[in-house]
Design a protein around this motif. Structure first.
Motif, PDB file in Angstrom:
ATOM      1  N   GLU A   1       5.808 -13.546  -7.402  1.00 50.11           N
ATOM      2  CA  GLU A   1       6.685 -13.401  -8.555  1.00 50.11           C
ATOM      3  C   GLU A   1       8.079 -13.009  -8.091  1.00 50.11           C
ATOM      4  O   GLU A   1       8.268 -12.512  -6.983  1.00 50.11           O
ATOM      5  CB  GLU A   1       6.162 -12.340  -9.524  1.00 50.11           C
ATOM      6  N   GLY A   2       9.065 -13.220  -8.968  1.00 52.20           N
ATOM      7  CA  GLY A   2      10.397 -12.753  -8.665  1.00 52.20           C
ATOM      8  C   GLY A   2      10.522 -11.256  -8.916  1.00 52.20           C
ATOM      9  O   GLY A   2       9.716 -10.669  -9.633  1.00 52.20           O
ATOM     10  N   PRO A   3      11.522 -10.613  -8.313  1.00 55.37           N
ATOM     11  CA  PRO A   3      11.740  -9.182  -8.574  1.00 55.37           C
ATOM     12  C   PRO A   3      12.056  -8.948 -10.042  1.00 55.37           C
ATOM     13  O   PRO A   3      12.702  -9.770 -10.691  1.00 55.37           O
ATOM     14  CB  PRO A   3      12.947  -8.849  -7.699  1.00 55.37           C
TER      15      PRO A   3
ATOM     16  N   PHE B   1      12.391  -2.802  -4.175  1.00 59.78           N
ATOM     17  CA  PHE B   1      13.685  -3.048  -3.543  1.00 59.78           C
ATOM     18  C   PHE B   1      14.743  -2.142  -4.150  1.00 59.78           C
ATOM     19  O   PHE B   1      14.847  -2.016  -5.375  1.00 59.78           O
ATOM     20  CB  PHE B   1      14.121  -4.507  -3.747  1.00 59.78           C
TER      21      PHE B   1
ATOM     22  N   PHE C   1      20.781  -5.969  -1.302  1.00 61.29           N
ATOM     23  CA  PHE C   1      19.416  -5.471  -1.336  1.00 61.29           C
ATOM     24  C   PHE C   1      18.983  -4.866  -0.011  1.00 61.29           C
ATOM     25  O   PHE C   1      19.399  -5.308   1.067  1.00 61.29           O
ATOM     26  CB  PHE C   1      18.457  -6.616  -1.665  1.00 61.29           C
ATOM     27  N   GLY C   2      18.101  -3.869  -0.103  1.00 61.59           N
ATOM     28  CA  GLY C   2      17.403  -3.367   1.061  1.00 61.59           C
ATOM     29  C   GLY C   2      16.218  -4.273   1.375  1.00 61.59           C
ATOM     30  O   GLY C   2      15.959  -5.241   0.673  1.00 61.59           O
ATOM     31  N   LYS C   3      15.491  -3.933   2.455  1.00 56.94           N
ATOM     32  CA  LYS C   3      14.379  -4.770   2.892  1.00 56.94           C
ATOM     33  C   LYS C   3      13.116  -4.567   2.064  1.00 56.94           C
ATOM     34  O   LYS C   3      12.189  -5.356   2.158  1.00 56.94           O
ATOM     35  CB  LYS C   3      14.059  -4.497   4.357  1.00 56.94           C
TER      36      LYS C   3
ATOM     37  N   TYR D   1      22.867 -17.051  -9.188  1.00 51.57           N
ATOM     38  CA  TYR D   1      22.813 -16.724  -7.756  1.00 51.57           C
ATOM     39  C   TYR D   1      21.631 -17.429  -7.097  1.00 51.57           C
ATOM     40  O   TYR D   1      20.619 -17.679  -7.739  1.00 51.57           O
ATOM     41  CB  TYR D   1      22.597 -15.217  -7.555  1.00 51.57           C
TER      42      TYR D   1
ATOM     43  N   TYR E   1      19.286 -16.537  -3.730  1.00 50.95           N
ATOM     44  CA  TYR E   1      18.954 -15.624  -2.648  1.00 50.95           C
ATOM     45  C   TYR E   1      17.828 -16.240  -1.825  1.00 50.95           C
ATOM     46  O   TYR E   1      17.031 -17.026  -2.329  1.00 50.95           O
ATOM     47  CB  TYR E   1      18.445 -14.278  -3.195  1.00 50.95           C
TER      48      TYR E   1
ATOM     49  N   GLN F   1      14.649 -14.862   0.860  1.00 51.91           N
ATOM     50  CA  GLN F   1      13.954 -13.697   1.376  1.00 51.91           C
ATOM     51  C   GLN F   1      13.066 -14.129   2.524  1.00 51.91           C
ATOM     52  O   GLN F   1      12.088 -14.859   2.339  1.00 51.91           O
ATOM     53  CB  GLN F   1      13.097 -13.017   0.299  1.00 51.91           C
TER      54      GLN F   1
ATOM     55  N   GLY G   1       9.601  -9.635   5.641  1.00 48.38           N
ATOM     56  CA  GLY G   1      10.006  -8.300   6.068  1.00 48.38           C
ATOM     57  C   GLY G   1      11.478  -8.011   5.881  1.00 48.38           C
ATOM     58  O   GLY G   1      11.972  -6.981   6.371  1.00 48.38           O
ATOM     59  N   MET G   2      12.156  -8.890   5.187  1.00 48.19           N
ATOM     60  CA  MET G   2      13.597  -8.703   5.004  1.00 48.19           C
ATOM     61  C   MET G   2      13.919  -8.598   3.522  1.00 48.19           C
ATOM     62  O   MET G   2      13.136  -8.978   2.658  1.00 48.19           O
ATOM     63  CB  MET G   2      14.359  -9.885   5.611  1.00 48.19           C
ATOM     64  N   GLY G   3      15.113  -8.083   3.258  1.00 50.42           N
ATOM     65  CA  GLY G   3      15.578  -8.036   1.886  1.00 50.42           C
ATOM     66  C   GLY G   3      16.098  -9.383   1.442  1.00 50.42           C
ATOM     67  O   GLY G   3      16.037 -10.368   2.181  1.00 50.42           O
ATOM     68  N   LEU G   4      16.597  -9.432   0.241  1.00 54.43           N
ATOM     69  CA  LEU G   4      17.144 -10.673  -0.294  1.00 54.43           C
ATOM     70  C   LEU G   4      18.584 -10.832   0.190  1.00 54.43           C
ATOM     71  O   LEU G   4      19.386  -9.896   0.100  1.00 54.43           O
ATOM     72  CB  LEU G   4      17.119 -10.658  -1.816  1.00 54.43           C
TER      73      LEU G   4
ATOM     74  N   LEU H   1      22.109 -13.150  -0.109  1.00 50.49           N
ATOM     75  CA  LEU H   1      22.790 -14.047  -1.028  1.00 50.49           C
ATOM     76  C   LEU H   1      23.274 -15.293  -0.295  1.00 50.49           C
ATOM     77  O   LEU H   1      23.970 -15.192   0.725  1.00 50.49           O
ATOM     78  CB  LEU H   1      23.960 -13.319  -1.679  1.00 50.49           C
TER      79      LEU H   1
ATOM     80  N   PHE I   1      14.964 -17.437  -4.152  1.00 51.35           N
ATOM     81  CA  PHE I   1      14.993 -16.918  -5.518  1.00 51.35           C
ATOM     82  C   PHE I   1      16.327 -17.243  -6.173  1.00 51.35           C
ATOM     83  O   PHE I   1      17.387 -17.016  -5.605  1.00 51.35           O
ATOM     84  CB  PHE I   1      14.804 -15.401  -5.545  1.00 51.35           C
TER      85      PHE I   1
ATOM     86  N   PHE J   1      15.472 -12.647 -12.338  1.00 50.17           N
ATOM     87  CA  PHE J   1      15.073 -13.537 -11.251  1.00 50.17           C
ATOM     88  C   PHE J   1      14.060 -14.567 -11.710  1.00 50.17           C
ATOM     89  O   PHE J   1      13.256 -14.318 -12.608  1.00 50.17           O
ATOM     90  CB  PHE J   1      14.439 -12.730 -10.122  1.00 50.17           C
ATOM     91  N   GLY J   2      14.096 -15.719 -11.063  1.00 47.74           N
ATOM     92  CA  GLY J   2      13.019 -16.682 -11.199  1.00 47.74           C
ATOM     93  C   GLY J   2      11.848 -16.259 -10.325  1.00 47.74           C
ATOM     94  O   GLY J   2      11.930 -15.271  -9.586  1.00 47.74           O
ATOM     95  N   SER J   3      10.757 -17.011 -10.378  1.00 43.83           N
ATOM     96  CA  SER J   3       9.549 -16.643  -9.649  1.00 43.83           C
ATOM     97  C   SER J   3       9.565 -17.115  -8.203  1.00 43.83           C
ATOM     98  O   SER J   3       8.661 -16.798  -7.430  1.00 43.83           O
ATOM     99  CB  SER J   3       8.309 -17.169 -10.368  1.00 43.83           C
TER     100      SER J   3
END
Lengths: 117, 115
Positions: free
Chosen positions: A42-44, A89, A107-109, B33, B35, B37, B40-43, B45, B90, B106-108
């Motif tokens: 799913e998305g955040p 997040f 964003f953070g990880k 936007y 993004y 991912q 193990g990392m953040g999003l 852009l 995303f 956000f989308g899925s």
């Protein structure tokens, strides 16, 4: 150069106890902070936010604390429930007067929270 | 109210091929936007748009292109796909002057594998 850091990749807590998720940031130009929750596939989804002019914001079981001098924020979940198991997040927005791209979040990880029954 | 819709949900692409990831929102948000991912990392852009006809690069734009001909649609184009573009993508939209979350939705996600 990571501007938003979540140094704990995972956290495991017992149902009913408190979950504390931490986030540090390096950019003093951030003026708004948000927490997002993400389930697999799913998305955040938005959870809670706080402006830099406040030090606490509460919404039901969720409270976010901001310590500007330490450039640190934390998300408290009390009591924790198995349905809270997800990746969390931390995100930050730069003030519009400080350059950068308006509307963009950094964003953070993420921290994976597991709440055990 | 569908929110942000992304298609496809999964795709396997061969190195050097091109494809377009679709994103549509029905909330009349002005900002959109893309993004990515990585594990193990953040999003991070890739590109963003503040309105129809206006796009700008984000943190990791190389290898991608976008267009915004309408308020609703914001497709992401991958040209000459590389294994480094294997990621979950995303799409998000927001109405930037609306608190408390700026309407950031956000989308899925689209899980893309480049082989």
């Amino acid at each position: 150069d990571q501007q938003v850091k979540q140094n704990s990749p995972s956290l495991s807590v017992q149902e009913g106890r408190i979950s504390i998720l931490n986030c540090d940031y390096t950019n003093s130009m951030f003026d708004y902070f948000l927490w997002y929750k993400k389930y697999p596939a799913e998305g955040p989804t938005f959870l809670i936010s706080i402006s830099s002019i406040k030090d606490k914001n509460e919404d039901g079981r969720f409270t976010v604390f901001l310590n500007k001098s330490a450039k640190h924020l934390s998300l408290h979940i009390v009591p924790s429930q198995p349905g809270d198991s997800a990746v969390y997040f931390c995100a930050a927005k730069r003030g519009e007067n400080y350059g950068g791209s308006q509307g963009n979040l950094i964003f953070g990880k993420g921290t994976k929270l597991s709440v055990k029954p | 109210n569908a929110g942000v819709t992304q298609t496809p949900k999964f795709h396997i692409l061969k190195i050097g091929q091109s494809m377009t990831l679709q994103c549509t929102q029905d909330m009349n948000h002005n900002y959109m936007y893309w993004y990515r991912q990585d594990p193990g990392m953040g999003l991070k852009l890739i590109y963003y748009s503040v309105g129809a006809g206006i796009t700008d690069k984000g943190e990791v734009p190389n290898g991608y292109n976008v267009s915004r001909s309408t308020t609703e649609d914001f497709p992401l184009r991958l040209e000459l796909a590389a294994p480094s573009q294997t990621s979950v993508y995303f799409c998000a939209s927001s109405y930037w002057d609306r608190l408390p979350n700026y309407g950031y939705t956000f989308g899925s996600g689209t899980r893309l594998t480049v082989v």
